[in-house]
Scaffold this active site. Sequence first.
Site, short mmCIF file in Angstrom:
data_model
loop_
_atom_site.label_atom_id
_atom_site.label_comp_id
_atom_site.label_asym_id
_atom_site.label_seq_id
_atom_site.Cartn_x
_atom_site.Cartn_y
_atom_site.Cartn_z
N PRO A 22 0.83 -1.07 0.01
CG PRO A 22 0.05 -0.87 2.03
CD PRO A 22 0.82 -1.93 1.20
CB ALA A 24 -0.78 7.29 1.19
CB CYS A 106 1.18 5.18 9.03
SG CYS A 106 1.37 6.80 8.11
CG ASN A 206 6.99 -3.90 2.78
OD1 ASN A 206 6.77 -3.04 3.48
ND2 ASN A 206 7.52 -3.68 1.57
CG ASP A 208 15.08 -1.75 2.24
OD1 ASP A 208 14.59 -0.79 1.94
OD2 ASP A 208 15.80 -1.75 3.25
N GLY A 230 7.31 -2.08 -2.54
CA GLY A 230 6.80 -0.74 -2.39
C GLY A 230 7.41 -0.01 -3.67
C1 LIG Z 1 4.94 7.16 -0.64
C2 LIG Z 1 4.70 5.98 -0.03
C3 LIG Z 1 3.23 5.80 0.75
C4 LIG Z 1 3.16 4.82 1.56
N1 LIG Z 1 1.89 4.54 2.15
C5 LIG Z 1 1.65 3.57 3.09
C6 LIG Z 1 0.18 3.26 3.40
O1 LIG Z 1 -0.62 4.00 2.97
N2 LIG Z 1 0.15 2.45 4.06
C7 LIG Z 1 0.96 1.28 4.68
O2 LIG Z 1 0.76 0.53 5.34
N3 LIG Z 1 2.28 1.43 4.12
C8 LIG Z 1 2.43 2.55 3.51
N4 LIG Z 1 3.80 2.91 2.88
C9 LIG Z 1 4.78 2.09 3.25
C10 LIG Z 1 5.11 0.86 2.36
O3 LIG Z 1 3.92 0.22 2.09
C11 LIG Z 1 6.15 -0.10 2.62
O4 LIG Z 1 6.09 -0.47 3.96
C12 LIG Z 1 7.69 0.70 2.41
O5 LIG Z 1 7.61 1.33 1.43
C13 LIG Z 1 8.72 -0.35 2.29
O6 LIG Z 1 8.72 -1.04 1.54
P1 LIG Z 1 9.61 -0.74 0.11
O7 LIG Z 1 11.03 -0.80 0.56
O8 LIG Z 1 9.43 -2.24 -0.80
O9 LIG Z 1 9.31 0.74 -0.51
C14 LIG Z 1 4.22 3.88 2.04
C15 LIG Z 1 5.49 3.88 1.44
C16 LIG Z 1 5.63 5.05 0.45
C17 LIG Z 1 7.08 5.16 0.21
#
Ligand SMILES: Cc1cc2nc3c(=O)[nH]c(=O)nc-3n(C[C@H](O)[C@H](O)[C@H](O)COP(=O)(O)O)c2cc1C
Length: 331
Positions: A22, A24, A106, A206, A208, A230
């Site tokens: 997810p 936002a 969050c 989840n 990186d 993400g």
């Molecule tokens: C722009 C942005 C918005 C995010 N919004 C949410 C959200 O609405 N809900 C949530 O649980 N995590 C949110 N996250 C966290 C991501 O779901 C994820 O846990 C985090 O980016 C780490 O994963 P990654 O390294 O694959 O990016 C957000 C992350 C980013 C960068």
Amino acid sequence: MSTVTIGSKNPVTIKKTAALAPMASVADSAYRTLCRSFGASYVVSEMVSSKGLFYSDRKTAELCTVTDAERPMGIQLFGEDPEFMKNAVTLIERFEADIIDINMGCPVPKVAGNGAGSALMKDPQKAEKIVRAVKSVSPCPVTVKIRSGWDNDCINAVEFSKRMEAAGADAIAVHPRTRNQMYSGHSDWDIIRQIKQAVSVPVIGNGDVKSALDCKKMYDETGCDLVMIGRASYGNPWIFKSIDKYFETGEILPPPALKERIEVMLTHVRMIVKNLGEGQGMREARKNVAWYLKGLPNAAKYRNECGSLVAFSQLEDMSRRILQSQAQCEE
Ligand SMILES: Cc1cc2nc3c(=O)[nH]c(=O)nc-3n(C[C@H](O)[C@H](O)[C@H](O)COP(=O)(O)O)c2cc1C
């Protein structure tokens, strides 16, 4: 390809490749649909405020729309009040989410400052009450998404996960950074491994994962049941295809050719514009365009241009110029 099943009431079976996290303001309906079409095995809505739903904020309800192309899809709710959260589940029932995910990770002050999101990790009792309340009315499985803890002095993800499982959570998703880390440093995958050993419900890892090899590494090192991606999907829905291919054949796909990148970018922006209208759609699309163009020769010049895109035809024109200049380089 193996699968993981989440929940027992209307269980959801998901391919064990990679899900879209997810995000936002990023992973909206167009983004999710595109990633699903490239192989993301599960997607989650942007976080939705339980209070926003109660006060009938129209935009909040829009965030909950689930199209068939996106399924299996979770709707993620946030809030600090068990009654509002319970009520929110009833209010979104008409959208027929496959999973309700509760945001307990969050870090932003607007959410955590009000006791929701990652602040719930400091108040496990309240978090349990929320899970029980949501679970008591949810027609589908309920999952929670957590961090490793609030700060370095309070890394409680393992104990917290056990409590959430006991309260009824059907799966635990974890981004193992503390709230105070926000997005700095590295995620600590060993916490995912420890949670997997501590609970019997599925664990979604989840943090990186940037490639098919990273994805395989996370499965191997942590034993998690599903990997969630993400930021590495920014301008890069191919990451899901590449993971599928690697898991099926062991082959690493080359990056897409420029023409394909541009075509997918145009398809993505067309979808955004269809959903939001041209004015708002083009404003929202600018960041996506910049991500698709990252790494191109003259990318800085084009990314500058992105800032003033107001019409889809401007993007088509820019795309033609990019392809022409590449063709000239190759002559
Ligand atoms: C722009 C942005 C918005 C995010 N919004 C949410 C959200 O609405 N809900 C949530 O649980 N995590 C949110 N996250 C966290 C991501 O779901 C994820 O846990 C985090 O980016 C780490 O994963 P990654 O390294 O694959 O990016 C957000 C992350 C980013 C960068």
